[in-house]
Design a protein around this motif. Structure first.
Motif, PDB file in Angstrom:
ATOM      1  N   LYS A  17     -14.538  22.033  27.962  1.00 14.23           N
ATOM      2  CA  LYS A  17     -14.382  22.373  29.376  1.00 14.23           C
ATOM      3  C   LYS A  17     -15.704  22.684  30.070  1.00 14.23           C
ATOM      4  CE  LYS A  17     -11.235  25.090  32.251  1.00 14.23           C
ATOM      5  NZ  LYS A  17     -10.181  26.106  32.224  1.00 14.23           N
ATOM      6  N   PHE A  18     -16.530  23.534  29.455  1.00 10.58           N
ATOM      7  CA  PHE A  18     -17.764  23.996  30.097  1.00 10.58           C
ATOM      8  C   PHE A  18     -19.027  23.330  29.551  1.00 10.58           C
ATOM      9  CE2 PHE A  18     -14.759  27.474  30.709  1.00 10.58           C
ATOM     10  CZ  PHE A  18     -14.888  27.701  32.059  1.00 10.58           C
ATOM     11  N   LYS A  19     -18.891  22.556  28.469  1.00 11.89           N
ATOM     12  CA  LYS A  19     -20.032  21.861  27.837  1.00 11.89           C
ATOM     13  C   LYS A  19     -21.125  22.851  27.410  1.00 11.89           C
ATOM     14  CE  LYS A  19     -18.193  17.843  29.025  1.00 11.89           C
ATOM     15  NZ  LYS A  19     -16.796  17.984  28.696  1.00 11.89           N
ATOM     16  N   ASP A  20     -20.705  23.960  26.809  1.00 15.15           N
ATOM     17  CA  ASP A  20     -21.612  25.028  26.414  1.00 15.15           C
ATOM     18  C   ASP A  20     -21.517  25.250  24.897  1.00 15.15           C
ATOM     19  OD1 ASP A  20     -23.208  27.238  26.227  1.00 15.15           O
ATOM     20  OD2 ASP A  20     -22.090  28.457  27.658  1.00 15.15           O
ATOM     21  N   LYS A  21     -22.652  25.165  24.200  1.00 15.33           N
ATOM     22  CA  LYS A  21     -22.647  25.317  22.745  1.00 15.33           C
ATOM     23  C   LYS A  21     -22.406  26.766  22.314  1.00 15.33           C
ATOM     24  CE  LYS A  21     -25.039  21.405  20.824  1.00 15.33           C
ATOM     25  NZ  LYS A  21     -25.944  20.971  19.771  1.00 15.33           N
ATOM     26  N   VAL A  22     -22.910  27.709  23.086  1.00 14.40           N
ATOM     27  CA  VAL A  22     -22.706  29.124  22.745  1.00 14.40           C
ATOM     28  C   VAL A  22     -21.213  29.458  22.828  1.00 14.40           C
ATOM     29  CG1 VAL A  22     -23.245  31.502  23.397  1.00 14.40           C
ATOM     30  CG2 VAL A  22     -25.005  29.754  23.529  1.00 14.40           C
ATOM     31  N   LEU A  23     -20.560  28.958  23.861  1.00 13.26           N
ATOM     32  CA  LEU A  23     -19.127  29.175  24.009  1.00 13.26           C
ATOM     33  C   LEU A  23     -18.363  28.496  22.882  1.00 13.26           C
ATOM     34  CD1 LEU A  23     -16.794  30.344  25.622  1.00 13.26           C
ATOM     35  CD2 LEU A  23     -16.806  28.288  27.023  1.00 13.26           C
ATOM     36  N   SER A  24     -18.824  27.340  22.455  1.00  7.51           N
ATOM     37  CA  SER A  24     -18.195  26.631  21.342  1.00  7.51           C
ATOM     38  C   SER A  24     -18.272  27.463  20.062  1.00  7.51           C
ATOM     39  CB  SER A  24     -18.879  25.279  21.141  1.00  7.51           C
ATOM     40  OG  SER A  24     -18.277  24.576  20.095  1.00  7.51           O
ATOM     41  N   ARG A  25     -19.422  28.078  19.814  1.00 10.85           N
ATOM     42  CA  ARG A  25     -19.563  28.934  18.633  1.00 10.85           C
ATOM     43  C   ARG A  25     -18.664  30.167  18.762  1.00 10.85           C
ATOM     44  NH1 ARG A  25     -24.775  28.958  18.076  1.00 10.85           N
ATOM     45  NH2 ARG A  25     -24.782  27.528  16.354  1.00 10.85           N
ATOM     46  N   PHE A  26     -18.548  30.712  19.969  1.00 12.72           N
ATOM     47  CA  PHE A  26     -17.674  31.863  20.199  1.00 12.72           C
ATOM     48  C   PHE A  26     -16.216  31.501  19.913  1.00 12.72           C
ATOM     49  CE2 PHE A  26     -15.236  34.723  23.046  1.00 12.72           C
ATOM     50  CZ  PHE A  26     -15.664  35.940  22.549  1.00 12.72           C
ATOM     51  N   ILE A  27     -15.803  30.309  20.365  1.00 12.45           N
ATOM     52  CA  ILE A  27     -14.436  29.841  20.090  1.00 12.45           C
ATOM     53  C   ILE A  27     -14.214  29.733  18.585  1.00 12.45           C
ATOM     54  CG2 ILE A  27     -12.897  27.829  20.274  1.00 12.45           C
ATOM     55  CD1 ILE A  27     -14.023  27.448  23.139  1.00 12.45           C
ATOM     56  N   ASN A  28     -15.225  29.222  17.866  1.00 11.93           N
ATOM     57  CA  ASN A  28     -15.112  29.127  16.413  1.00 11.93           C
ATOM     58  C   ASN A  28     -14.974  30.501  15.766  1.00 11.93           C
ATOM     59  OD1 ASN A  28     -15.258  26.360  16.510  1.00 11.93           O
ATOM     60  ND2 ASN A  28     -17.408  26.256  15.925  1.00 11.93           N
ATOM     61  N   CYS A  29     -15.613  31.515  16.343  1.00  8.90           N
ATOM     62  CA  CYS A  29     -15.502  32.869  15.803  1.00  8.90           C
ATOM     63  C   CYS A  29     -14.132  33.481  16.107  1.00  8.90           C
ATOM     64  CB  CYS A  29     -16.607  33.760  16.356  1.00  8.90           C
ATOM     65  SG  CYS A  29     -18.226  33.336  15.736  1.00  8.90           S
ATOM     66  N   ILE A  30     -13.544  33.122  17.242  1.00  5.62           N
ATOM     67  CA  ILE A  30     -12.203  33.609  17.598  1.00  5.62           C
ATOM     68  C   ILE A  30     -11.152  32.972  16.685  1.00  5.62           C
ATOM     69  CG2 ILE A  30     -10.403  33.432  19.393  1.00  5.62           C
ATOM     70  CD1 ILE A  30     -12.152  35.312  20.571  1.00  5.62           C
ATOM     71  N   MET A  31     -11.411  31.741  16.291  1.00  3.75           N
ATOM     72  CA  MET A  31     -10.430  30.942  15.547  1.00  3.75           C
ATOM     73  C   MET A  31     -10.010  31.620  14.241  1.00  3.75           C
ATOM     74  SD  MET A  31     -10.852  26.990  14.325  1.00  3.75           S
ATOM     75  CE  MET A  31     -12.467  27.238  13.662  1.00  3.75           C
ATOM     76  N   GLN A  32      -8.715  31.574  13.972  1.00  2.78           N
ATOM     77  CA  GLN A  32      -8.169  32.072  12.718  1.00  2.78           C
ATOM     78  C   GLN A  32      -7.325  30.976  12.079  1.00  2.78           C
ATOM     79  OE1 GLN A  32      -6.091  35.618  14.086  1.00  2.78           O
ATOM     80  NE2 GLN A  32      -7.728  36.897  13.276  1.00  2.78           N
ATOM     81  N   ASP A  33      -7.417  30.860  10.765  1.00  2.40           N
ATOM     82  CA  ASP A  33      -6.636  29.885   9.980  1.00  2.40           C
ATOM     83  C   ASP A  33      -6.890  28.449  10.425  1.00  2.40           C
ATOM     84  OD1 ASP A  33      -5.486  31.994   8.556  1.00  2.40           O
ATOM     85  OD2 ASP A  33      -3.882  32.220  10.027  1.00  2.40           O
ATOM     86  N   GLY A  34      -8.047  28.152  10.972  1.00  4.20           N
ATOM     87  CA  GLY A  34      -8.385  26.790  11.373  1.00  4.20           C
ATOM     88  C   GLY A  34      -7.673  26.292  12.615  1.00  4.20           C
ATOM     89  N   LYS A  35      -7.071  27.202  13.379  1.00  7.88           N
ATOM     90  CA  LYS A  35      -6.312  26.808  14.579  1.00  7.88           C
ATOM     91  C   LYS A  35      -7.226  26.842  15.803  1.00  7.88           C
ATOM     92  CE  LYS A  35      -1.953  28.297  12.689  1.00  7.88           C
ATOM     93  NZ  LYS A  35      -0.716  29.049  12.905  1.00  7.88           N
ATOM     94  N   LYS A  36      -7.993  25.784  15.965  1.00  8.66           N
ATOM     95  CA  LYS A  36      -8.994  25.749  17.023  1.00  8.66           C
ATOM     96  C   LYS A  36      -8.361  25.635  18.401  1.00  8.66           C
ATOM     97  CE  LYS A  36     -13.537  24.035  17.874  1.00  8.66           C
ATOM     98  NZ  LYS A  36     -14.669  23.481  17.163  1.00  8.66           N
ATOM     99  N   SER A  37      -7.281  24.869  18.520  1.00  7.83           N
ATOM    100  CA  SER A  37      -6.660  24.701  19.836  1.00  7.83           C
ATOM    101  C   SER A  37      -6.101  26.028  20.346  1.00  7.83           C
ATOM    102  CB  SER A  37      -5.566  23.633  19.789  1.00  7.83           C
ATOM    103  OG  SER A  37      -4.581  23.979  18.844  1.00  7.83           O
ATOM    104  N   VAL A  38      -5.588  26.853  19.441  1.00  4.22           N
ATOM    105  CA  VAL A  38      -5.091  28.179  19.828  1.00  4.22           C
ATOM    106  C   VAL A  38      -6.255  29.042  20.305  1.00  4.22           C
ATOM    107  CG1 VAL A  38      -3.984  30.286  18.988  1.00  4.22           C
ATOM    108  CG2 VAL A  38      -3.122  28.071  18.262  1.00  4.22           C
TER     109      VAL A  38
END
Length: 158
Positions: A17-38
């Motif tokens: 959505k925002f084309k931001d790598k820092v945000l992408s890493r943050f999303i990966n840190c939020i992710m649990q059990d490999g559920k990236k879309s969640v």
């Protein structure tokens, strides 16, 4: 093989959505059990909530980056064993660890606040951190206070 350099930095793709790598890493840190879309839905819903609360000024991505900048620690204490005694030695924190600590503290603070959907808790924590308050900022302040209190042992940092 420990200490091997990985290509994770190069392989990381910016968020859709925002084309931001820092945000992408943050999303990966939020992710649990490999559920990236969640995890993406949680973060983007939190950003929508931030947009609603701030009426779009400043934008949610700017608030996210302000929150990260505020929560990043510049010093931390590390335990060093010298002559049979453990000392809490204040040390500078490198950029990558600053970012990972800021992510961890914001996510932990958001997860600790029970009773509301994660997107609302995350939005609140990001807004608070961007203003210089909230649980993540308290954690950072405690870390800085601890480093200040143990400044006498700084000569053990080698």
């Amino acid at each position: 093989m420990a200490g091997r350099i990985t290509k994770s930095e190069e392989q990381l793709k910016p968020d859709p959505k925002f084309k931001d790598k820092v945000l992408s890493r943050f999303i990966n840190c939020i992710m649990q059990d490999g559920k990236k879309s969640v995890a993406q839905r949680v973060v983007y819903d939190a950003f929508d909530e931030i947009e609603k609360r701030t009426k779009g000024k400043p934008e949610a991505i700017e608030i996210f980056h302000m929150a990260l900048d505020n929560v990043r620690p510049s010093v931390e204490v590390r335990s060093k064993r010298v002559g049979g005694t453990n000392y809490q030695v204040p040390m500078q924190v490198n950029k990558k660890r600053q970012q990972s600590l800021a992510f961890r503290w914001i996510i932990t603070a958001a997860r600790a606040d029970r009773g509301k959907p994660m997107a609302q808790r995350l939005a609140r924590e990001l807004l608070d951190a961007s203003k210089g308050e909230g649980k993540a900022m308290n954690t950072r302040d405690q870390t800085h206070r601890m480093a200040e209190a143990n400044k006498a042992f700084a000569h053990f940092a080698w």
